[in-house]
Motif scaffolding. Structure first.
Motif, mmCIF file in Angstrom:
data_model
loop_
_atom_site.group_PDB
_atom_site.id
_atom_site.type_symbol
_atom_site.label_atom_id
_atom_site.label_comp_id
_atom_site.label_asym_id
_atom_site.label_seq_id
_atom_site.Cartn_x
_atom_site.Cartn_y
_atom_site.Cartn_z
ATOM 1 N N ALA A 75 0.845 -1.185 0.000
ATOM 2 C CA ALA A 75 0.000 0.000 0.000
ATOM 3 C C ALA A 75 0.882 1.236 0.000
ATOM 4 N N ARG B 227 -1.418 9.865 2.491
ATOM 5 C CA ARG B 227 -2.717 10.247 3.053
ATOM 6 C C ARG B 227 -3.081 11.599 2.471
ATOM 7 N N ILE C 290 4.102 7.885 -5.680
ATOM 8 C CA ILE C 290 3.097 6.858 -5.956
ATOM 9 C C ILE C 290 3.011 6.598 -7.457
ATOM 10 N N ILE D 113 -4.513 3.490 -8.413
ATOM 11 C CA ILE D 113 -3.841 2.890 -7.271
ATOM 12 C C ILE D 113 -4.455 3.391 -5.961
ATOM 13 N N ILE D 114 -4.979 4.642 -5.962
ATOM 14 C CA ILE D 114 -5.631 5.223 -4.783
ATOM 15 C C ILE D 114 -6.864 5.986 -5.232
ATOM 16 N N ARG E 160 -9.487 4.239 -0.819
ATOM 17 C CA ARG E 160 -9.290 2.874 -1.301
ATOM 18 C C ARG E 160 -7.893 2.757 -1.904
ATOM 19 N N ILE E 161 -7.235 1.656 -1.595
ATOM 20 C CA ILE E 161 -5.913 1.352 -2.119
ATOM 21 C C ILE E 161 -6.049 0.095 -2.972
ATOM 22 N N TYR E 162 -5.521 0.163 -4.193
ATOM 23 C CA TYR E 162 -5.623 -0.955 -5.128
ATOM 24 C C TYR E 162 -4.255 -1.540 -5.425
ATOM 25 N N GLN F 145 -9.515 -0.735 2.148
ATOM 26 C CA GLN F 145 -10.361 0.455 2.201
ATOM 27 C C GLN F 145 -10.310 1.003 3.614
#
Length: 150
Positions: free
Chosen positions: A26, A30, A63, A120-121, A136-138, A147
């Protein structure tokens, strides 16, 4: 010695040296605030648009893998207004960040952050009150990793 056995040490060495697929991790990011950002006006996206929106872009380069200085901003305005409904921050043809104002209140309701063309987010304000409630993080394959309630 049989031919297969002669090559066995080389095959083993190659297998041990081959790169392993990276485990999904992850991203450590934030949102800078629970308050979703105001959607910019079309004229705000000319010149140095990054400075006033900078807080929402801190750490995104790590990211996405794309330096913020390489991003270009564009999108669509809401009908009859110069306030953006969708803003795409891109690097060439691929999106890096997309802000969407789905209910037309002038604030982003959903922010998607991409890596290599895949989300990704996601930061979401599902009740349209101006405050981010869900992140949500993918995984790289697009499956939901986690999530978080914000």
């Amino acid at each position: 010695m049989p031919r297969a056995l002669r090559f066995a040490p080389f095959a083993l060495a190659l297998a041990l040296c081959a790169p392993r697929p990276a485990r999904a991790q992850a991203p450590d990011w934030r949102p800078p605030s629970k308050q979703m950002p105001a959607m910019p006006r079309a004229s705000d996206l000319r010149g140095n648009w990054l400075a006033p929106l900078g807080a929402w872009f801190r750490g995104i380069d790590g990211i996405s893998g794309v330096p913020n200085s390489s991003l270009r901003a564009g999108g669509e305005t809401r009908s009859g207004s110069d306030v953006m409904q969708v803003v795409r921050f891109t690097n060439g043809p691929l999106p890096v960040v997309v802000w969407s104002d789905r209910n037309g209140d002038g604030r982003a309701d959903m922010i998607d952050i991409y890596r290599r063309g895949g989300v990704i987010i996601q930061v979401i304000d599902p009740d349209y009150n101006g405050s981010a409630d869900v992140m949500r993080i993918y995984n790289a394959d697009g499956s939901l990793l986690r999530q978080d309630n914000l």
